[in-house]
Design an enzyme around this catalytic site. Sequence first.
Site, short mmCIF file in Angstrom:
data_model
loop_
_atom_site.label_atom_id
_atom_site.label_comp_id
_atom_site.label_asym_id
_atom_site.label_seq_id
_atom_site.Cartn_x
_atom_site.Cartn_y
_atom_site.Cartn_z
N ASN A 218 0.19 19.83 17.96
CA ASN A 218 -0.80 20.05 16.89
C ASN A 218 -0.17 20.66 15.64
O ASN A 218 -0.44 20.21 14.52
CB ASN A 218 -1.94 20.93 17.40
CG ASN A 218 -2.66 20.30 18.58
OD1 ASN A 218 -2.41 19.14 18.90
ND2 ASN A 218 -3.52 21.05 19.24
N SER B 190 -1.11 -22.81 -8.89
CA SER B 190 -2.21 -23.19 -8.01
C SER B 190 -1.73 -24.32 -7.11
O SER B 190 -0.92 -25.16 -7.52
CB SER B 190 -3.40 -23.65 -8.86
OG SER B 190 -4.24 -24.51 -8.10
N TYR C 202 -7.71 21.57 16.23
CA TYR C 202 -7.25 20.18 16.28
C TYR C 202 -8.22 19.32 17.08
O TYR C 202 -8.73 19.72 18.12
CB TYR C 202 -5.85 20.08 16.92
CG TYR C 202 -5.36 18.65 17.00
CD1 TYR C 202 -4.75 18.04 15.90
CD2 TYR C 202 -5.55 17.89 18.15
CE1 TYR C 202 -4.34 16.71 15.96
CE2 TYR C 202 -5.14 16.56 18.22
CZ TYR C 202 -4.55 15.98 17.11
OH TYR C 202 -4.16 14.66 17.17
N HIS D 57 -17.20 -1.85 -25.53
CA HIS D 57 -18.12 -2.82 -24.91
C HIS D 57 -17.50 -4.22 -24.86
O HIS D 57 -18.22 -5.22 -24.86
CB HIS D 57 -19.46 -2.88 -25.66
CG HIS D 57 -20.04 -1.53 -25.97
ND1 HIS D 57 -20.94 -0.89 -25.15
CD2 HIS D 57 -19.80 -0.68 -26.99
CE1 HIS D 57 -21.26 0.27 -25.66
NE2 HIS D 57 -20.57 0.44 -26.78
N GLN E 64 -5.69 12.22 14.03
CA GLN E 64 -4.64 11.19 14.06
C GLN E 64 -4.94 10.07 13.05
O GLN E 64 -4.04 9.34 12.64
CB GLN E 64 -4.55 10.62 15.48
CG GLN E 64 -3.52 9.54 15.65
CD GLN E 64 -3.31 9.20 17.12
OE1 GLN E 64 -2.79 9.99 17.87
NE2 GLN E 64 -3.75 8.01 17.52
N GLU F 85 -4.24 -9.11 -10.59
CA GLU F 85 -5.48 -9.19 -9.81
C GLU F 85 -5.41 -8.35 -8.54
O GLU F 85 -6.38 -7.72 -8.14
CB GLU F 85 -5.78 -10.65 -9.46
CG GLU F 85 -6.18 -11.47 -10.67
CD GLU F 85 -6.27 -12.94 -10.30
OE1 GLU F 85 -7.40 -13.44 -10.19
OE2 GLU F 85 -5.22 -13.59 -10.11
N LYS G 13 -2.14 -24.60 -13.76
CA LYS G 13 -2.45 -23.17 -13.69
C LYS G 13 -1.23 -22.25 -13.71
O LYS G 13 -0.19 -22.56 -13.15
CB LYS G 13 -3.24 -22.86 -12.40
CG LYS G 13 -4.63 -23.42 -12.35
CD LYS G 13 -5.51 -23.04 -13.53
CE LYS G 13 -5.82 -21.56 -13.56
NZ LYS G 13 -6.69 -21.17 -12.44
#
Length: 458
Positions: free
Chosen positions: A109, A276, A316, A155, A321, A289, A282
């Site tokens: 622990n 792609s 503990y 915006h 874990q 992303e 593409k």
Amino acid sequence: MTLWHGRITEAPADVLMAFTASLPFDVRLAPDDIAGSRAHVHMLERVGLLTTEEAAVVGAALDRVEQEITGGTFEFLPTDEDIHTAVERRVTELTGDAGAKLHTARSRNDQVALDLRLYVRREGRALQRRVIGLQEVLLARAREVEDASVPGYTHLQRAQPVLLAHHLLAHVWALVRDVERLGDALARADVSPLGAGALAGSSLPIDPDFVASELGFARRFDNSLDAVSDRDFVAELLFVCALAQVHLSRLGEEVVLWSSEEFGFMTLADEYATGSSMLPQKKNPDIAELARGKTGRMIGHVAGFLATLKALPLAYNRDLQEDKEPLFDAFDTLGGAAEAMAGLLASATFETERMRQAADVATAAATDLAEHLVQRGTPFREAHALVGNLVRHSVERGVPMAELVMTDPRLGPDALPLLEPGASVARRTSPGGAGPEVVAVQLEAAAARVAALKAAAG
Ligand code: ARG
């Protein structure tokens, strides 16, 4: 043989081992476990619980185990439920009686809490350096683009032109706070829990201060129950990583927008773009992303781990874990995303001509026209309405702004230079603003701050 074969004589069920074992992921803590055990052995020797010979024998066995693990020759057994068990089991195999004393006055622990804090210290600074690498790319690009301007948005509508460098530096400052926050969290994690035992300390004459200083911790724990229960440092680091990832996500979102045909502000290098499988034309910003997409998981780690901690009684509990997988993943994900974004941004081309055209539209000078009137005594609210009317007429009737400004009695030819290309951004002279004079100052300040963070991160 299990560590608890005295009390429980039957071998554990396969499903118990499969369900509860942490070795598949805590094997990463091997160097920390060994470092912690070395310090523990030194302490045991110092207080007379190990003889000098025993300490030497166990120390040599720890060296050997370290070599076996780093060399890939260490043989893990099905009964090694975690890295602590595996290391101790092997040390005992190698040394017999002396090795059987290794776990004196120690529990897994306090050991696991120690290992994780050592890991955090080791990898936390490496993580800082990976984020700093991205800052350095942003700084270098900010320097190189000189006086290129880009529309500033609110915006996601064009608001006022800003220097591209100013925009890039905005992301640097967010990351400065992240690296600092990481440093703050690491400083709070800099406490040794070794010597707390299972939960209550020990009757043996151990010296927790000695191991703390031997391992280079700022200090030792104050309360043994707290020492083995406390995972605040994990929760805090998960938050720090999640927030940094949120910053990468916002940066990623802009890369996605800017590299679109609609914006056309940025062209990705081939090595940092994907194609792609079906659409031949593409060129996709997958790194950006995923920097954005992985943020969901990072936020989940914070919420998930706080939920794990929420109702745990002292001290503990095996639930703890569950600290390691999210923490390891958070470090890996943030570090990986920072590096990939650094590569993407270092190699991308900024389409500064296209940016300039978008930035230099006549309506972008609206605020400058209003401020021009303010300088001549018109109350701002009135100036705002007057210019707003001009813009409306320009948009509705298709009359160029220059013509309307020229013929307006309160503006006139004096105000025309405000509509010149580049005029608006050049006028942003207030401290911390978006124009060339003050951005040059800011750039040096940011570079100095990043250099200081880098020096501190080693
Ligand atoms: N594998 C455990 C963990 O990661 C180590 C501590 C186990 N302690 C125990 N008493 N079962 O938390």
